[in-house]
Design a protein around this motif. Structure first.
Motif, PDB file in Angstrom:
ATOM      1  N   ASP A  12       0.853  -1.181   0.000  1.00 52.36           N
ATOM      2  CA  ASP A  12       0.000   0.000   0.000  1.00 52.36           C
ATOM      3  C   ASP A  12       0.894   1.237   0.000  1.00 52.36           C
ATOM      4  OD1 ASP A  12      -1.919   1.953   0.451  1.00 52.36           O
ATOM      5  OD2 ASP A  12      -2.781   0.980   2.214  1.00 52.36           O
ATOM      6  N   LEU A  20      -7.824   1.808   4.979  1.00 54.16           N
ATOM      7  CA  LEU A  20      -8.119   0.742   4.022  1.00 54.16           C
ATOM      8  C   LEU A  20      -7.558  -0.586   4.514  1.00 54.16           C
ATOM      9  CD1 LEU A  20      -9.285  -0.209   1.326  1.00 54.16           C
ATOM     10  CD2 LEU A  20      -7.126   0.462   0.242  1.00 54.16           C
ATOM     11  N   VAL A  85      -1.536  -1.258  -4.054  1.00 54.06           N
ATOM     12  CA  VAL A  85      -2.617  -0.316  -3.821  1.00 54.06           C
ATOM     13  C   VAL A  85      -2.040   1.079  -3.624  1.00 54.06           C
ATOM     14  CG1 VAL A  85      -4.467   0.296  -2.214  1.00 54.06           C
ATOM     15  CG2 VAL A  85      -4.026  -2.099  -2.715  1.00 54.06           C
ATOM     16  N   SER A  86      -2.672   2.073  -4.227  1.00 59.76           N
ATOM     17  CA  SER A  86      -2.327   3.462  -3.953  1.00 59.76           C
ATOM     18  C   SER A  86      -3.598   4.293  -4.081  1.00 59.76           C
ATOM     19  CB  SER A  86      -1.243   3.970  -4.911  1.00 59.76           C
ATOM     20  OG  SER A  86      -0.789   5.234  -4.501  1.00 59.76           O
ATOM     21  N   THR A  87      -4.058   4.824  -2.957  1.00 61.23           N
ATOM     22  CA  THR A  87      -5.303   5.587  -2.942  1.00 61.23           C
ATOM     23  C   THR A  87      -5.037   7.043  -2.599  1.00 61.23           C
ATOM     24  OG1 THR A  87      -5.727   4.985  -0.637  1.00 61.23           O
ATOM     25  CG2 THR A  87      -6.676   3.558  -2.315  1.00 61.23           C
ATOM     26  N   TYR A  88      -5.480   7.923  -3.447  1.00 58.67           N
ATOM     27  CA  TYR A  88      -5.355   9.369  -3.272  1.00 58.67           C
ATOM     28  C   TYR A  88      -3.912   9.767  -2.958  1.00 58.67           C
ATOM     29  CZ  TYR A  88     -10.348   8.967  -3.380  1.00 58.67           C
ATOM     30  OH  TYR A  88     -11.611   8.671  -3.773  1.00 58.67           O
ATOM     31  N   CYS A  89      -3.000   9.197  -3.701  1.00 56.17           N
ATOM     32  CA  CYS A  89      -1.581   9.491  -3.519  1.00 56.17           C
ATOM     33  C   CYS A  89      -0.951  10.034  -4.798  1.00 56.17           C
ATOM     34  CB  CYS A  89      -0.851   8.225  -3.057  1.00 56.17           C
ATOM     35  SG  CYS A  89       0.907   8.443  -2.828  1.00 56.17           S
ATOM     36  N   LEU A 117      -5.777   1.576  -8.042  1.00 58.24           N
ATOM     37  CA  LEU A 117      -5.522   3.005  -7.863  1.00 58.24           C
ATOM     38  C   LEU A 117      -6.834   3.741  -7.666  1.00 58.24           C
ATOM     39  CD1 LEU A 117      -3.026   3.727 -10.797  1.00 58.24           C
ATOM     40  CD2 LEU A 117      -2.461   3.303  -8.394  1.00 58.24           C
ATOM     41  N   SER A 118      -6.791   4.788  -6.858  1.00 57.93           N
ATOM     42  CA  SER A 118      -7.920   5.708  -6.804  1.00 57.93           C
ATOM     43  C   SER A 118      -7.376   7.109  -6.598  1.00 57.93           C
ATOM     44  CB  SER A 118      -8.904   5.335  -5.686  1.00 57.93           C
ATOM     45  OG  SER A 118      -8.298   5.504  -4.426  1.00 57.93           O
ATOM     46  N   GLY A 119      -8.111   8.071  -7.116  1.00 55.82           N
ATOM     47  CA  GLY A 119      -7.689   9.452  -6.971  1.00 55.82           C
ATOM     48  C   GLY A 119      -8.746  10.397  -7.509  1.00 55.82           C
ATOM     49  N   SER A 183     -14.155  10.840  -7.993  1.00 52.27           N
ATOM     50  CA  SER A 183     -12.988   9.976  -7.841  1.00 52.27           C
ATOM     51  C   SER A 183     -13.002   8.919  -8.929  1.00 52.27           C
ATOM     52  CB  SER A 183     -12.989   9.286  -6.473  1.00 52.27           C
ATOM     53  OG  SER A 183     -12.806  10.223  -5.449  1.00 52.27           O
ATOM     54  N   VAL A 185     -11.542   5.049  -9.779  1.00 49.22           N
ATOM     55  CA  VAL A 185     -10.988   3.822  -9.218  1.00 49.22           C
ATOM     56  C   VAL A 185     -10.654   2.905 -10.383  1.00 49.22           C
ATOM     57  CG1 VAL A 185     -11.364   1.884  -7.649  1.00 49.22           C
ATOM     58  CG2 VAL A 185     -12.460   4.080  -7.176  1.00 49.22           C
TER      59      VAL A 185
END
Length: 197
Positions: A12, A20, A85-89, A117-119, A183, A185
């Motif tokens: 992550d 998460l 995983v990388s969320t809002y990064c 990924l999410s952002g 967002s 995803v």
């Protein structure tokens, strides 16, 4: 989307305080799943440790401080990760570092591994409110980056497709608490590579 119950090792990147990880580990019956968080903020690393490592134990999760913030300095074995995983990064990173994260994901994922990924992304053209708000956000990012916390709307698909990733699923979401912030995803498979024996 990421099928965590069938994963064994999650990396992550930009884990934050571990919300998460906590959700995945507490709702996952797979007790062989290991979740490793990486963050460049000592404060977030400490919060991750309190929230996850203290709750689930070091055999289920761990966290690492990335002191210099460079993705290329993350130590992880090649082809050893099931889910990256990388969320809002990525929307916080420079283009160079964002590509560095994608390179890291490609190197450490197994051939059947998945990238999640999410952002923040651009608003819907059919919604004046979301389109206008993300346009204002983009302008603020250009002229007063601190006002938006350094993050900006992005379309992630083109970055992945340019590097040979296969987009398996993609969705835009609109959280009820921030009904103007769209967002994105994405679940993707890495470019095919030959694994070393």
């Amino acid at each position: 989307m990421a099928d965590f119950p069938n994963a064994k090792y999650v990396l992550d990147y930009g884990c934050g305080q571990g919300k998460l990880a906590e959700l995945a580990l507490s709702s996952n019956e797979n007790d062989t799943l290991f979740w490793k968080g990486i963050d460049q903020s000592p404060n977030m690393v400490e919060k991750f440790r309190e929230r996850c490592v203290n709750q689930f134990g070091s055999e289920r999760c761990g966290v690492e401080l990335l002191k210099d913030g460079k993705p290329s300095n993350v130590e992880v074995k090649q082809c050893s990760v099931d889910r990256f995983v990388s969320t809002y990064c990525l929307d916080l990173l420079s283009e160079e570092d964002m590509y560095g994260v994608l390179d890291l994901a490609e190197q450490c994922l197994t051939n059947d591994g998945k990238l999640l990924l999410s952002g923040i992304t651009w608003g819907y053209k059919s919604s004046i409110q979301t389109f206008a708000m993300t346009l204002v956000w983009e302008i603020l990012y250009i002229i007063q980056r601190r006002k938006v916390g350094g993050c900006r709307p992005q379309a992630l698909k083109p970055y992945l497709e340019a590097r040979g990733w296969t987009i398996e699923e993609s969705a835009k979401t609109l959280p009820s608490s921030l009904s103007w912030m769209v967002s994105e995803v994405i679940l993707a498979s890495p470019p095919r590579k030959t694994q070393e024996n």
